[in-house]
Motif scaffolding. Structure first.
Motif, PDB file in Angstrom:
ATOM      1  N   MET A   1       0.822  -1.208   0.000  1.00 30.20           N
ATOM      2  CA  MET A   1       0.000   0.000   0.000  1.00 30.20           C
ATOM      3  C   MET A   1       0.858   1.261   0.000  1.00 30.20           C
ATOM      4  O   MET A   1       0.473   2.294  -0.527  1.00 30.20           O
ATOM      5  CB  MET A   1      -0.923   0.006   1.230  1.00 30.20           C
ATOM      6  CG  MET A   1      -2.005   1.059   1.173  1.00 30.20           C
ATOM      7  SD  MET A   1      -3.069   0.842  -0.260  1.00 30.20           S
ATOM      8  CE  MET A   1      -3.981   2.357  -0.238  1.00 30.20           C
ATOM      9  N   ASN A   2       2.060   1.192   0.566  1.00 29.34           N
ATOM     10  CA  ASN A   2       2.916   2.366   0.585  1.00 29.34           C
ATOM     11  C   ASN A   2       3.220   2.872  -0.821  1.00 29.34           C
ATOM     12  O   ASN A   2       3.336   4.075  -1.050  1.00 29.34           O
ATOM     13  CB  ASN A   2       4.211   2.075   1.336  1.00 29.34           C
ATOM     14  CG  ASN A   2       3.992   1.981   2.832  1.00 29.34           C
ATOM     15  OD1 ASN A   2       3.075   2.584   3.345  1.00 29.34           O
ATOM     16  ND2 ASN A   2       4.836   1.222   3.512  1.00 29.34           N
ATOM     17  N   ARG A  20       1.154  15.045   1.776  1.00 29.83           N
ATOM     18  CA  ARG A  20       2.061  14.421   2.729  1.00 29.83           C
ATOM     19  C   ARG A  20       1.493  13.069   3.143  1.00 29.83           C
ATOM     20  O   ARG A  20       0.274  12.871   3.132  1.00 29.83           O
ATOM     21  CB  ARG A  20       2.255  15.324   3.950  1.00 29.83           C
ATOM     22  CG  ARG A  20       2.777  16.701   3.584  1.00 29.83           C
ATOM     23  CD  ARG A  20       2.885  17.616   4.791  1.00 29.83           C
ATOM     24  NE  ARG A  20       3.880  17.142   5.754  1.00 29.83           N
ATOM     25  CZ  ARG A  20       4.214  17.811   6.858  1.00 29.83           C
ATOM     26  NH1 ARG A  20       3.637  18.973   7.128  1.00 29.83           N
ATOM     27  NH2 ARG A  20       5.125  17.324   7.695  1.00 29.83           N
ATOM     28  N   ILE A  21       2.364  12.147   3.500  1.00 31.18           N
ATOM     29  CA  ILE A  21       1.955  10.817   3.933  1.00 31.18           C
ATOM     30  C   ILE A  21       2.216  10.669   5.425  1.00 31.18           C
ATOM     31  O   ILE A  21       3.293  11.015   5.913  1.00 31.18           O
ATOM     32  CB  ILE A  21       2.712   9.722   3.148  1.00 31.18           C
ATOM     33  CG1 ILE A  21       2.348   9.784   1.660  1.00 31.18           C
ATOM     34  CG2 ILE A  21       2.398   8.336   3.714  1.00 31.18           C
ATOM     35  CD1 ILE A  21       3.153   8.829   0.798  1.00 31.18           C
ATOM     36  N   ALA A  22       1.208  10.162   6.139  1.00 25.87           N
ATOM     37  CA  ALA A  22       1.326   9.876   7.561  1.00 25.87           C
ATOM     38  C   ALA A  22       1.149   8.386   7.775  1.00 25.87           C
ATOM     39  O   ALA A  22       0.223   7.776   7.220  1.00 25.87           O
ATOM     40  CB  ALA A  22       0.285  10.655   8.360  1.00 25.87           C
ATOM     41  N   ALA A  23       2.008   7.785   8.593  1.00 28.59           N
ATOM     42  CA  ALA A  23       1.906   6.349   8.849  1.00 28.59           C
ATOM     43  C   ALA A  23       0.728   6.022   9.749  1.00 28.59           C
ATOM     44  O   ALA A  23       0.157   4.930   9.658  1.00 28.59           O
ATOM     45  CB  ALA A  23       3.208   5.832   9.467  1.00 28.59           C
ATOM     46  N   ARG A 134      -6.219   5.316   3.618  1.00 29.23           N
ATOM     47  CA  ARG A 134      -5.809   4.584   2.424  1.00 29.23           C
ATOM     48  C   ARG A 134      -6.970   3.847   1.765  1.00 29.23           C
ATOM     49  O   ARG A 134      -6.944   3.561   0.557  1.00 29.23           O
ATOM     50  CB  ARG A 134      -4.713   3.586   2.786  1.00 29.23           C
ATOM     51  CG  ARG A 134      -5.170   2.497   3.746  1.00 29.23           C
ATOM     52  CD  ARG A 134      -4.020   1.674   4.287  1.00 29.23           C
ATOM     53  NE  ARG A 134      -4.520   0.672   5.227  1.00 29.23           N
ATOM     54  CZ  ARG A 134      -3.738  -0.043   6.014  1.00 29.23           C
ATOM     55  NH1 ARG A 134      -2.428   0.124   5.989  1.00 29.23           N
ATOM     56  NH2 ARG A 134      -4.277  -0.936   6.843  1.00 29.23           N
ATOM     57  N   ASN A 135      -8.020   3.534   2.550  1.00 30.42           N
ATOM     58  CA  ASN A 135      -9.172   2.825   1.992  1.00 30.42           C
ATOM     59  C   ASN A 135      -9.977   3.681   1.026  1.00 30.42           C
ATOM     60  O   ASN A 135     -10.823   3.168   0.299  1.00 30.42           O
ATOM     61  CB  ASN A 135     -10.089   2.332   3.114  1.00 30.42           C
ATOM     62  CG  ASN A 135     -10.457   3.426   4.094  1.00 30.42           C
ATOM     63  OD1 ASN A 135      -9.589   4.137   4.607  1.00 30.42           O
ATOM     64  ND2 ASN A 135     -11.737   3.561   4.394  1.00 30.42           N
ATOM     65  N   LYS A 136      -9.728   4.989   1.007  1.00 34.54           N
ATOM     66  CA  LYS A 136     -10.461   5.884   0.098  1.00 34.54           C
ATOM     67  C   LYS A 136      -9.780   6.024  -1.265  1.00 34.54           C
ATOM     68  O   LYS A 136     -10.318   6.671  -2.159  1.00 34.54           O
ATOM     69  CB  LYS A 136     -10.580   7.282   0.733  1.00 34.54           C
ATOM     70  CG  LYS A 136     -11.142   7.319   2.148  1.00 34.54           C
ATOM     71  CD  LYS A 136     -12.626   7.134   2.163  1.00 34.54           C
ATOM     72  CE  LYS A 136     -13.189   7.348   3.568  1.00 34.54           C
ATOM     73  NZ  LYS A 136     -13.154   8.756   4.001  1.00 34.54           N
ATOM     74  N   ILE A 137      -8.578   5.462  -1.407  1.00 35.42           N
ATOM     75  CA  ILE A 137      -7.843   5.590  -2.667  1.00 35.42           C
ATOM     76  C   ILE A 137      -8.352   4.537  -3.653  1.00 35.42           C
ATOM     77  O   ILE A 137      -8.423   3.352  -3.336  1.00 35.42           O
ATOM     78  CB  ILE A 137      -6.327   5.428  -2.449  1.00 35.42           C
ATOM     79  CG1 ILE A 137      -5.816   6.506  -1.488  1.00 35.42           C
ATOM     80  CG2 ILE A 137      -5.580   5.514  -3.783  1.00 35.42           C
ATOM     81  CD1 ILE A 137      -4.358   6.344  -1.104  1.00 35.42           C
ATOM     82  N   ILE A 203      -3.187   9.018   4.907  1.00 33.79           N
ATOM     83  CA  ILE A 203      -2.885   8.255   6.120  1.00 33.79           C
ATOM     84  C   ILE A 203      -2.865   6.768   5.785  1.00 33.79           C
ATOM     85  O   ILE A 203      -3.808   6.237   5.207  1.00 33.79           O
ATOM     86  CB  ILE A 203      -3.914   8.550   7.217  1.00 33.79           C
ATOM     87  CG1 ILE A 203      -4.038  10.066   7.453  1.00 33.79           C
ATOM     88  CG2 ILE A 203      -3.519   7.846   8.519  1.00 33.79           C
ATOM     89  CD1 ILE A 203      -5.157  10.453   8.384  1.00 33.79           C
ATOM     90  N   ASP A 204      -1.808   6.077   6.196  1.00 33.98           N
ATOM     91  CA  ASP A 204      -1.644   4.662   5.893  1.00 33.98           C
ATOM     92  C   ASP A 204      -2.422   3.795   6.884  1.00 33.98           C
ATOM     93  O   ASP A 204      -1.875   2.887   7.505  1.00 33.98           O
ATOM     94  CB  ASP A 204      -0.155   4.291   5.910  1.00 33.98           C
ATOM     95  CG  ASP A 204       0.115   2.945   5.253  1.00 33.98           C
ATOM     96  OD1 ASP A 204      -0.823   2.382   4.638  1.00 33.98           O
ATOM     97  OD2 ASP A 204       1.251   2.453   5.355  1.00 33.98           O
TER      98      ASP A 204
END
Length: 209
Positions: A1-2, A20-23, A134-137, A203-204
């Motif tokens: 997923m990353n 920006r990506i947040a874990a 991430r589920n919205k991508i 957000i991951d």
């Protein structure tokens, strides 16, 4: 997923957004605070979003007391007062909310009932902060629209038990004429103008509906 998150981030940047990506939600919360302090707003408004609430930023802002906060969701308020506060919030310096769906190529999509969430995204506040799990991508725009219709809309109705719509009974979206219909106004944002007015925090984690 990353890899998906990074590809989405790059495409958002290509379209003029900051991204920006947040874990984790906690990291997203820290990023939101960084963005808020950098923007130095006097007034802040927010739209309904389970993902945004999961970060804890709204509770933080209430406790902080440094900013004038337009909160149009106080359950103790009568509905006309809530709506008036949301109107005032259209000219807040900064607006925070979530997103219904994001395509991997960087388009953002929403569905709204009265438009108070999507209007300030399109125009008004000088800075907009958006959070998304991430589920919205989704891989395509068609998949994004299908996700909104089959997942986001029916599950959002389920959060409001007083709403009387076909999907509240069946769990399946219908092109209804109910007064409680939430599938009223769509927004699809292809580019950010002016550039970097909107920051998207990916957000991951699986968050929201």
């Amino acid at each position: 997923m990353n890899e998906t998150l990074e590809r989405c981030r790059r495409n958002l940047v290509r379209r003029g957004f900051e991204a920006r990506i947040a874990a984790t939600t906690e990291e997203a919360r820290q990023i939101l605070w960084e963005e808020i302090r950098a923007a130095a707003p006097e007034t802040i408004c927010f739209g309904d979003s389970m993902t945004m609430k999961a970060t804890g930023i709204v509770d933080d802002l209430h406790r902080d007391g440094h900013y004038r906060l337009f909160d149009g969701f106080d359950p103790a308020m009568p509905r006309p007062q809530k709506l008036e506060i949301r109107r005032q919030g259209l000219l807040a310096d900064l607006f925070i909310t979530g997103i219904n769906a994001v395509t991997e190529d960087g388009a953002l999509l929403w569905l709204d009932m009265i438009g108070n969430r999507i209007a300030p995204i399109a125009f008004g506040p000088r800075k907009v902060l958006l959070v998304v799990g991430r589920n919205k991508i989704t891989p395509t725009r068609e998949a994004a629209e299908e996700r909104i219709r089959t997942i986001a809309a029916p599950q959002n109705i389920a959060r409001h038990p007083g709403f009387r719509t076909p999907c509240a009974v069946t769990g399946v979206c219908a092109d209804c004429y109910s007064e409680d219909r939430i599938c009223n106004t769509h927004l699809r944002m292809e580019r950010c103008f002016p550039r970097k007015r909107i920051t998207v925090v990916l957000i991951d984690e699986d968050l929201g509906l």
